[in-house]
Design a protein around this motif. Structure first.
Motif, PDB file in Angstrom:
ATOM      1  N   VAL A   1      -9.962  -3.209   5.427  1.00 14.44           N
ATOM      2  CA  VAL A   1      -9.539  -4.510   4.899  1.00 14.44           C
ATOM      3  C   VAL A   1     -10.486  -5.551   5.479  1.00 14.44           C
TER       4      VAL A   1
ATOM      5  N   ILE B   1      -4.555   6.326  -2.817  1.00 12.41           N
ATOM      6  CA  ILE B   1      -3.759   5.237  -2.271  1.00 12.41           C
ATOM      7  C   ILE B   1      -3.695   4.110  -3.294  1.00 12.41           C
ATOM      8  N   GLN B   2      -2.489   3.638  -3.569  1.00 12.94           N
ATOM      9  CA  GLN B   2      -2.272   2.556  -4.532  1.00 12.94           C
ATOM     10  C   GLN B   2      -2.109   1.244  -3.759  1.00 12.94           C
ATOM     11  N   ILE B   3      -2.808   0.214  -4.210  1.00 10.21           N
ATOM     12  CA  ILE B   3      -2.720  -1.104  -3.588  1.00 10.21           C
ATOM     13  C   ILE B   3      -2.305  -2.090  -4.676  1.00 10.21           C
TER      14      ILE B   3
ATOM     15  N   ILE C   1     -10.428  -4.711  -0.109  1.00  6.08           N
ATOM     16  CA  ILE C   1      -9.812  -3.488   0.414  1.00  6.08           C
ATOM     17  C   ILE C   1     -10.533  -2.273  -0.147  1.00  6.08           C
TER      18      ILE C   1
ATOM     19  N   ALA D   1     -10.131   1.858  -0.111  1.00  8.17           N
ATOM     20  CA  ALA D   1      -9.157   2.894   0.206  1.00  8.17           C
ATOM     21  C   ALA D   1      -9.409   4.123  -0.660  1.00  8.17           C
TER      22      ALA D   1
ATOM     23  N   ILE E   1      -8.511   3.087   5.636  1.00  4.97           N
ATOM     24  CA  ILE E   1      -8.503   1.946   4.730  1.00  4.97           C
ATOM     25  C   ILE E   1      -9.221   0.816   5.445  1.00  4.97           C
TER      26      ILE E   1
ATOM     27  N   ILE F   1       0.865  -1.186   0.000  1.00  7.89           N
ATOM     28  CA  ILE F   1       0.000   0.000   0.000  1.00  7.89           C
ATOM     29  C   ILE F   1       0.899   1.233   0.000  1.00  7.89           C
ATOM     30  N   ASN F   2       0.750   2.084  -1.025  1.00 12.79           N
ATOM     31  CA  ASN F   2       1.562   3.294  -1.208  1.00 12.79           C
ATOM     32  C   ASN F   2       0.670   4.454  -1.625  1.00 12.79           C
TER      33      ASN F   2
END
Length: 78
Positions: free
Chosen positions: A48, A68-70, A62, A64, A46, A26-27
């Protein structure tokens, strides 16, 4: 899949299946303003959810903020 919270915030929904030893990274999404991403993360968080555990696989859902990149770890570290 994208959706909007009741407050009008853009969110993304992702469902992944992971096996023992596999990871999720996660970024902050590329091109996103880090300060905006942090603000959205603090406001919306976020979520989950474990949807299913079966035959050594875990199905994970998920939610988000779109900033946010997953990603599956193997996409970053092949």
């Amino acid at each position: 899949m994208d959706f909007t919270t009741k407050e009008g915030n853009a969110m993304s929904h992702l469902i992944l299946t992971r096996r023992v030893g596999q990871s999720i990274v996660i970024n902050v999404a590329p091109g996103a303003d880090p300060e905006q991403a942090l603000h959205q993360l603090l406001r919306d968080g976020i979520t989950v959810e474990i949807n299913r555990v079966e035959h050594g696989n875990v199905r994970v859902s998920i939610d988000a903020p779109r900033t946010i990149q997953i990603l599956r770890d193997e996409l970053i570290h092949p």
